[in-house]
Design a protein around this motif. Structure first.
Motif, short mmCIF file in Angstrom:
data_model
loop_
_atom_site.label_atom_id
_atom_site.label_comp_id
_atom_site.label_asym_id
_atom_site.label_seq_id
_atom_site.Cartn_x
_atom_site.Cartn_y
_atom_site.Cartn_z
N ASP A 24 0.84 -1.13 -0.03
CA ASP A 24 -0.05 0.08 -0.03
C ASP A 24 0.90 1.37 -0.13
O ASP A 24 1.77 1.15 0.80
CB ASP A 24 -0.92 0.10 1.18
N LYS A 26 0.52 4.28 0.71
CA LYS A 26 0.67 5.19 2.14
C LYS A 26 1.26 4.48 3.24
O LYS A 26 2.07 5.25 4.07
CB LYS A 26 -1.00 5.46 2.48
N TRP A 29 4.89 4.96 2.67
CA TRP A 29 5.49 6.32 2.66
C TRP A 29 5.59 6.29 4.29
O TRP A 29 6.78 6.77 4.61
CB TRP A 29 4.52 7.33 2.26
N THR A 30 4.70 5.85 4.97
CA THR A 30 4.98 5.82 6.41
C THR A 30 5.95 5.30 6.92
O THR A 30 6.88 5.39 7.79
CB THR A 30 3.85 5.22 7.32
N PHE A 118 6.21 9.17 -5.21
CA PHE A 118 5.72 10.26 -4.39
C PHE A 118 6.29 11.58 -4.89
O PHE A 118 7.57 11.87 -5.01
CB PHE A 118 5.95 10.11 -2.98
N GLY A 122 5.07 13.56 0.00
CA GLY A 122 4.24 12.21 0.26
C GLY A 122 3.29 12.03 -0.28
O GLY A 122 2.45 10.88 -0.32
N THR A 123 2.50 12.84 -1.21
CA THR A 123 1.49 12.58 -2.19
C THR A 123 1.69 11.63 -3.20
O THR A 123 2.87 11.64 -3.78
CB THR A 123 1.08 13.81 -2.84
N VAL A 124 0.97 10.53 -3.08
CA VAL A 124 1.15 9.42 -4.24
C VAL A 124 0.85 9.78 -5.40
O VAL A 124 -0.40 10.51 -5.91
CB VAL A 124 0.18 8.21 -3.87
#
Length: 151
Positions: A24, A26, A29-30, A118, A122-124
């Motif tokens: 995933d 998000k 990114w985390t 990204f 952090g926007t996908v």
């Protein structure tokens, strides 16, 4: 016994990183920015620091690899390998972050890599089985789709 299982399940949820499930963007990114920040990782031994780049990644880049990726020399890389490329402008300004994440059984036709792009915040932009990434990197299929290193 039920109480022991419940405690085990709660502990596993607490210590298991966000990437334990299906890939995933998000969660990825985390993981790379908070749980295991990529800026603390090493570069490929044969590709250290800022290097000249090319389209679509930009004129400069720096590549970071997690411990799983560096734990095995040669190919294929270990499941759990994450490769982060900072795509930089000629002024060395961060333009985008592109990521390859190796997930067992995710996409066997393309080396089991999950791809993501990204923006610096952090926007996908793109994620998953990204055709452009796969098509370009397939020229290095024998090197597990890794373009910038022979480590």
């Amino acid at each position: 016994m039920k109480k022991l299982f419940f405690v085990f399940a709660v502990v596993m949820l607490w210590v298991t990183p966000a990437l334990a499930d299906t890939p995933d963007a998000k969660a990825l990114w985390t993981t790379i920015t908070h749980e295991d920040p990529y800026k603390k990782w090493d570069n490929w031994p044969d590709h250290e620091g800022i290097q000249p780049g090319a389209a679509p990644h930009g004129p400069l880049h720096e590549v970071f690899v997690n411990k799983a990726g560096l734990s095995k020399k040669g190919y294929p890389k270990t499941n759990g390998t994450i490769i982060v490329k900072e795509n930089l402008t000629k002024e060395k300004k961060l333009a985008a972050i592109t990521v390859m994440y190796k997930v067992d059984g995710y996409n066997p036709e393309a080396g089991n890599w999950y791809w993501a792009k990204f923006s610096p915040d952090g926007t996908v932009d793109k994620a998953g089985q990204v055709a452009g990434c796969i098509n370009c990197h397939s020229s290095r299929k024998a090197q597990d789709y890794i373009m910038v290193s022979d480590h």
